[in-house]
Design a protein around this motif. Structure first.
Motif, PDB file in Angstrom:
ATOM      1  N   LEU A   1      14.561  -8.005 -26.481  1.00  0.00           N
ATOM      2  CA  LEU A   1      13.545  -8.773 -25.769  1.00  0.00           C
ATOM      3  C   LEU A   1      14.157  -9.947 -25.017  1.00  0.00           C
ATOM      4  O   LEU A   1      13.738 -10.255 -23.892  1.00  0.00           O
ATOM      5  CB  LEU A   1      12.486  -9.282 -26.745  1.00  0.00           C
ATOM      6  CG  LEU A   1      11.396  -8.308 -27.170  1.00  0.00           C
ATOM      7  CD1 LEU A   1      10.441  -8.982 -28.133  1.00  0.00           C
ATOM      8  CD2 LEU A   1      10.634  -7.784 -25.963  1.00  0.00           C
ATOM      9  N   ILE A   2      15.128 -10.606 -25.631  1.00  0.00           N
ATOM     10  CA  ILE A   2      15.788 -11.727 -24.951  1.00  0.00           C
ATOM     11  C   ILE A   2      16.454 -11.230 -23.670  1.00  0.00           C
ATOM     12  O   ILE A   2      16.392 -11.887 -22.615  1.00  0.00           O
ATOM     13  CB  ILE A   2      16.802 -12.395 -25.900  1.00  0.00           C
ATOM     14  CG1 ILE A   2      16.072 -13.011 -27.101  1.00  0.00           C
ATOM     15  CG2 ILE A   2      17.621 -13.455 -25.159  1.00  0.00           C
ATOM     16  CD1 ILE A   2      16.979 -13.538 -28.189  1.00  0.00           C
ATOM     17  N   GLU A   3      17.065 -10.055 -23.749  1.00  0.00           N
ATOM     18  CA  GLU A   3      17.672  -9.454 -22.560  1.00  0.00           C
ATOM     19  C   GLU A   3      16.613  -9.152 -21.501  1.00  0.00           C
ATOM     20  O   GLU A   3      16.824  -9.393 -20.297  1.00  0.00           O
ATOM     21  CB  GLU A   3      18.410  -8.167 -22.953  1.00  0.00           C
ATOM     22  CG  GLU A   3      19.091  -7.460 -21.790  1.00  0.00           C
ATOM     23  CD  GLU A   3      19.755  -6.156 -22.211  1.00  0.00           C
ATOM     24  OE1 GLU A   3      20.150  -5.387 -21.317  1.00  0.00           O
ATOM     25  OE2 GLU A   3      19.865  -5.900 -23.430  1.00  0.00           O
ATOM     26  N   VAL A   4      15.463  -8.623 -21.909  1.00  0.00           N
ATOM     27  CA  VAL A   4      14.377  -8.329 -20.975  1.00  0.00           C
ATOM     28  C   VAL A   4      13.901  -9.610 -20.293  1.00  0.00           C
ATOM     29  O   VAL A   4      13.725  -9.658 -19.058  1.00  0.00           O
ATOM     30  CB  VAL A   4      13.207  -7.639 -21.705  1.00  0.00           C
ATOM     31  CG1 VAL A   4      11.978  -7.555 -20.795  1.00  0.00           C
ATOM     32  CG2 VAL A   4      13.614  -6.256 -22.170  1.00  0.00           C
ATOM     33  N   PHE A   5      13.720 -10.672 -21.068  1.00  0.00           N
ATOM     34  CA  PHE A   5      13.250 -11.939 -20.493  1.00  0.00           C
ATOM     35  C   PHE A   5      14.272 -12.493 -19.500  1.00  0.00           C
ATOM     36  O   PHE A   5      13.893 -13.043 -18.448  1.00  0.00           O
ATOM     37  CB  PHE A   5      12.981 -12.952 -21.599  1.00  0.00           C
ATOM     38  CG  PHE A   5      11.871 -12.553 -22.544  1.00  0.00           C
ATOM     39  CD1 PHE A   5      10.882 -11.666 -22.159  1.00  0.00           C
ATOM     40  CD2 PHE A   5      11.831 -13.063 -23.840  1.00  0.00           C
ATOM     41  CE1 PHE A   5       9.858 -11.284 -23.025  1.00  0.00           C
ATOM     42  CE2 PHE A   5      10.817 -12.705 -24.710  1.00  0.00           C
ATOM     43  CZ  PHE A   5       9.823 -11.814 -24.306  1.00  0.00           C
ATOM     44  N   ASP A   6      15.556 -12.356 -19.801  1.00  0.00           N
ATOM     45  CA  ASP A   6      16.590 -12.816 -18.867  1.00  0.00           C
ATOM     46  C   ASP A   6      16.548 -12.017 -17.564  1.00  0.00           C
ATOM     47  O   ASP A   6      16.739 -12.578 -16.471  1.00  0.00           O
ATOM     48  CB  ASP A   6      17.974 -12.705 -19.513  1.00  0.00           C
ATOM     49  CG  ASP A   6      18.212 -13.760 -20.589  1.00  0.00           C
ATOM     50  OD1 ASP A   6      17.448 -14.746 -20.630  1.00  0.00           O
ATOM     51  OD2 ASP A   6      19.149 -13.581 -21.400  1.00  0.00           O
ATOM     52  N   LYS A   7      16.299 -10.726 -17.668  1.00  0.00           N
ATOM     53  CA  LYS A   7      16.230  -9.895 -16.461  1.00  0.00           C
ATOM     54  C   LYS A   7      15.006 -10.245 -15.626  1.00  0.00           C
ATOM     55  O   LYS A   7      15.058 -10.195 -14.384  1.00  0.00           O
ATOM     56  CB  LYS A   7      16.218  -8.411 -16.844  1.00  0.00           C
ATOM     57  CG  LYS A   7      17.575  -7.918 -17.340  1.00  0.00           C
ATOM     58  CD  LYS A   7      17.606  -6.409 -17.588  1.00  0.00           C
ATOM     59  CE  LYS A   7      19.027  -5.985 -17.960  1.00  0.00           C
ATOM     60  NZ  LYS A   7      19.133  -4.523 -18.175  1.00  0.00           N
ATOM     61  N   ILE A   8      13.902 -10.612 -16.262  1.00  0.00           N
ATOM     62  CA  ILE A   8      12.726 -11.050 -15.517  1.00  0.00           C
ATOM     63  C   ILE A   8      13.048 -12.319 -14.739  1.00  0.00           C
ATOM     64  O   ILE A   8      12.722 -12.447 -13.545  1.00  0.00           O
ATOM     65  CB  ILE A   8      11.547 -11.271 -16.471  1.00  0.00           C
ATOM     66  CG1 ILE A   8      11.050  -9.936 -17.031  1.00  0.00           C
ATOM     67  CG2 ILE A   8      10.401 -12.017 -15.778  1.00  0.00           C
ATOM     68  CD1 ILE A   8      10.002 -10.068 -18.114  1.00  0.00           C
ATOM     69  N   ALA A   9      13.719 -13.268 -15.406  1.00  0.00           N
ATOM     70  CA  ALA A   9      14.046 -14.535 -14.758  1.00  0.00           C
ATOM     71  C   ALA A   9      15.022 -14.349 -13.589  1.00  0.00           C
ATOM     72  O   ALA A   9      14.967 -15.080 -12.595  1.00  0.00           O
ATOM     73  CB  ALA A   9      14.630 -15.503 -15.780  1.00  0.00           C
TER      74      ALA A   9
END
Length: 367
Positions: free
Chosen positions: A207-215
């Motif tokens: 999830l942390i990786e997903v949030f970084d990709k969104i940003a």
């Protein structure tokens, strides 16, 4: 009816919402005349003041076998003295020997109470641990009258199920008073994840990786905020704070969490990883739905089953790929137009309704 709950080793754990809620609802139900909760001393205040139930103190011993034997004897004696009809035991592995000894003591004391073992979680063990866990649970079935649990929970904890089984779904607790907040014009879309990131089997770094990709994507057509409510490890907190979109709340009491969700609606993240949680339903799934959030969920058997049982339309399912998750969350956030309609079956998914229909219904049949 007279009911005794065994919440030892369960109350206060992540995912133990039913052990907190069922005794409180039992006290308020006119069909149940007496409620006792057996647990350790540190939960006494919660049981007496919040659940309003009679507290039966269990003592902790260094030896788990001594603890199980003596706790079972104490519970069985109380069950006989109080003319208990049903003993509802919430499952954790330490409660397997407790239930076995409890049935033996009930037989010795000629106490007629019926035993329910309630599985709240799917089996997360792997390899030899899973084999030994299922063997213990197979032996345990000899000593219980009925199995209960949310969809897939009982199945994944047993090799073979040969005692009667009853589904008790996950639901939402009492909602805050007042209407849900309508988003102000031009307000950012909020992406919410509620739940603990700490357990290793949650695979929360995904999830942390997903949030970084969104940003980093640059595909957002509106302001987006990411809100994370739940316990995090120190390294996870550092990684999340490095993302300018993310705000961390930590662990919140349920009433405060519900107030936040009501005031800050948006898109809910229901993530369950394929390796450990492919069969697992999600409490947050129901909570997002009743808060009228859009929902992006893992494409797993557990969540597909839950959406079908809830008759919940409009869920976006994503495979366990961080790029796919980032794209689907961004698309959902960009298209978000405010509160979703309350879905047709929403009244059936409050814990009050689930308790009245599924839990008390089971009690009445067993008695």
């Amino acid at each position: 009816m007279r009911v005794l709950y065994v919440t030892a080793n369960v109350l206060g754990d992540a995912g133990a919402n039913a052990a907190e809620i069922f005794p409180r609802l039992a006290v308020a139900d006119a069909r149940i005349e007496h409620v006792i909760v057996a647990d350790f001393e540190h939960n006494k205040i919660f049981i007496k003041d919040r659940q309003k139930a009679e507290f039966l103190r269990l003592k902790a011993y260094k030896s788990p076998w001594v603890q199980a034997w003596r706790s079972a004897r104490r519970i069985a004696k109380k069950a006989k003295d109080s003319r208990i009809d049903l003993i509802h035991v919430f499952y954790r592995q330490p409660n397997v020997p407790l239930l076995i000894f409890l049935r033996l003591w009930l037989i010795v004391l000629w106490a007629p109470a019926r035993l329910i073992m309630d599985h709240r979680s799917v089996n997360l063990a792997r390899g030899r641990r899973a084999v030994f866990k299922k063997l213990r649970n197979l032996v345990m079935q000899v000593f219980t009258h009925h199995l209960a649990g949310n969809p897939w929970a009982a199945e994944t904890n047993h090799f073979v199920i040969w005692k009667p089984k009853h589904i008790i779904d996950l639901g939402y607790d009492a909602l805050p008073e007042g209407e849900a907040a309508a988003p102000a014009k031009g307000a950012p879309c909020r992406i919410w994840f509620i739940g603990s990131l700490r357990p290793l089997n949650r695979k929360s770094e995904f999830l942390i990786e997903v949030f970084d990709k969104i940003a980093a994507s640059g595909r957002a057509t509106r302001p987006i905020e990411i809100h994370v409510a739940g316990p995090v490890r120190a390294a996870q907190a550092t990684a999340l704070r490095a993302n300018p979109m993310v705000k961390i709340y930590g662990r919140l009491p349920r009433h405060k969490l519900y107030a936040f969700l009501r005031a800050k609606p948006g898109i809910g993240v229901a993530f369950m990883n394929d390796e450990f949680h492919s069969f697992a339903p999600s409490l947050k799934f129901v909570e997002y739905a009743i808060m009228q959030f859009g929902i992006v969920a893992s494409d797993t058997l557990g969540l597909r089953t839950q959406a079908e049982r809830m008759n919940l339309p409009g869920v976006v399912f994503a495979k366990e790929d961080s790029d796919e998750w980032a794209v689907k969350l961004l698309d959902a956030a960009n298209a978000w137009a405010g509160l979703a309609p309350v879905w047709a079956d929403a009244p059936l998914w409050s814990y009050e309704d689930i308790f009245s229909r599924q839990v008390v219904g089971l009690y009445e049949r067993l008695v």
